[in-house]
Write a protein that holds these residues in place. Structure first.
Motif, short mmCIF file in Angstrom:
data_model
loop_
_atom_site.label_atom_id
_atom_site.label_comp_id
_atom_site.label_asym_id
_atom_site.label_seq_id
_atom_site.Cartn_x
_atom_site.Cartn_y
_atom_site.Cartn_z
N VAL A 68 47.58 -13.68 11.15
CA VAL A 68 48.44 -12.52 10.89
C VAL A 68 49.32 -12.81 9.68
O VAL A 68 50.10 -13.74 9.67
CB VAL A 68 49.31 -12.18 12.12
N VAL A 69 49.16 -11.98 8.66
CA VAL A 69 49.94 -12.11 7.43
C VAL A 69 51.27 -11.38 7.58
O VAL A 69 52.32 -11.89 7.22
CB VAL A 69 49.16 -11.53 6.22
N ARG A 70 51.22 -10.15 8.12
CA ARG A 70 52.46 -9.41 8.34
C ARG A 70 52.26 -8.32 9.39
O ARG A 70 51.15 -7.84 9.60
CB ARG A 70 53.02 -8.84 7.05
N VAL A 71 53.37 -7.98 10.00
CA VAL A 71 53.40 -6.92 11.00
C VAL A 71 54.31 -5.82 10.47
O VAL A 71 55.44 -6.09 10.07
CB VAL A 71 53.94 -7.44 12.36
N GLU A 72 53.79 -4.60 10.43
CA GLU A 72 54.58 -3.45 10.00
C GLU A 72 54.87 -2.60 11.23
O GLU A 72 54.01 -1.85 11.69
CB GLU A 72 53.83 -2.66 8.93
N GLN A 73 56.07 -2.75 11.76
CA GLN A 73 56.46 -2.04 12.98
C GLN A 73 56.39 -0.53 12.81
O GLN A 73 55.86 0.17 13.67
CB GLN A 73 57.87 -2.46 13.41
N GLY A 74 56.93 -0.01 11.72
CA GLY A 74 56.97 1.44 11.49
C GLY A 74 55.59 2.07 11.45
O GLY A 74 55.39 3.17 11.96
N GLU A 75 54.64 1.38 10.83
CA GLU A 75 53.27 1.89 10.71
C GLU A 75 52.40 1.47 11.88
O GLU A 75 51.24 1.84 11.96
CB GLU A 75 52.62 1.43 9.40
N ARG A 76 52.96 0.62 12.76
CA ARG A 76 52.22 0.07 13.90
C ARG A 76 50.91 -0.57 13.41
O ARG A 76 49.83 -0.29 13.92
CB ARG A 76 51.97 1.13 14.97
N THR A 77 51.05 -1.46 12.42
CA THR A 77 49.90 -2.12 11.80
C THR A 77 50.12 -3.62 11.70
O THR A 77 51.21 -4.07 11.36
CB THR A 77 49.65 -1.55 10.38
N VAL A 78 49.06 -4.37 12.00
CA VAL A 78 49.04 -5.81 11.85
C VAL A 78 48.05 -6.13 10.74
O VAL A 78 46.88 -5.72 10.80
CB VAL A 78 48.59 -6.50 13.17
N HIS A 79 48.50 -6.84 9.71
CA HIS A 79 47.63 -7.24 8.60
C HIS A 79 47.20 -8.68 8.81
O HIS A 79 48.03 -9.54 9.11
CB HIS A 79 48.37 -7.11 7.26
N VAL A 80 45.89 -8.94 8.67
CA VAL A 80 45.36 -10.28 8.85
C VAL A 80 44.70 -10.77 7.56
O VAL A 80 44.35 -9.96 6.70
CB VAL A 80 44.37 -10.37 10.04
N ASP A 81 44.52 -12.09 7.45
CA ASP A 81 43.98 -12.68 6.22
C ASP A 81 42.46 -12.86 6.25
O ASP A 81 41.92 -13.65 5.49
CB ASP A 81 44.66 -14.01 5.93
N ARG A 82 41.78 -12.14 7.08
CA ARG A 82 40.32 -12.22 7.19
C ARG A 82 39.69 -10.92 6.70
O ARG A 82 40.30 -9.86 6.78
CB ARG A 82 39.89 -12.43 8.65
N THR A 83 38.45 -11.02 6.22
CA THR A 83 37.69 -9.82 5.86
C THR A 83 37.03 -9.26 7.11
O THR A 83 36.96 -9.93 8.15
CB THR A 83 36.60 -10.15 4.83
N LYS A 84 36.52 -8.05 6.99
CA LYS A 84 35.78 -7.45 8.11
C LYS A 84 34.61 -8.34 8.52
O LYS A 84 34.38 -8.57 9.70
CB LYS A 84 35.28 -6.06 7.74
N ASP A 85 33.85 -8.83 7.53
CA ASP A 85 32.71 -9.70 7.85
C ASP A 85 33.16 -10.98 8.52
O ASP A 85 32.52 -11.47 9.45
CB ASP A 85 31.89 -10.03 6.59
N GLY A 86 34.26 -11.55 8.04
CA GLY A 86 34.79 -12.76 8.65
C GLY A 86 35.16 -12.54 10.10
O GLY A 86 34.92 -13.40 10.96
#
Length: 121
Positions: A68-86
């Motif tokens: 997990v790179v960052r969590v955006e509470q307002g957008e309810r989104t978790v960003h991760v450092d992996r690609t879809k294929d990964g």
């Protein structure tokens, strides 16, 4: 990835312990991949279980909290450092085996994310 503990949330991720991420969208490096289905904040084994949606027929994938790179509470989104294929090639979450001492299951998980721990991948 040197210096990142894969089994813990990064201090820079913005995740606040105790915050429920279930239902948050998960954004891979190359686009949205699904939603958080389960969250574990167990010390030494923090992870997300991500429901990847219809593009691979409801598969659930285990992602260590360190991805997990960052969590955006307002957008309810978790960003991760992996690609879809990964993520697609990552270990599938198996609730029957996860909380047991199944060595093959644990080995598959450890081998896939071994680059964080100095492993062969």
């Amino acid at each position: 990835m040197s210096g990142i503990e894969i089994r813990e949330f990064r201090s820079t991720s913005g995740h606040v312990p105790g915050t429920d991420l279930v239902g948050f969208h998960v954004e891979a490096a190359d686009g949205r991949i699904g939603k958080v289905d389960r969250l574990s904040e167990e010390v030494g084994s923090q992870h997300l279980v991500v429901g990847t949606g219809p593009w691979i027929f409801g598969r659930h994938v285990l992602l260590p909290a360190g991805t997990v790179v960052r969590v955006e509470q307002g957008e309810r989104t978790v960003h991760v450092d992996r690609t879809k294929d990964g993520i697609r090639n990552g270990p599938e979450y198996d609730p029957e085996k996860h909380d047991t001492a199944d060595a093959d299951y644990r080995d598959a998980y450890t081998a896939y994310y071994g680059t964080y721990d100095g492993g062969p991948v």
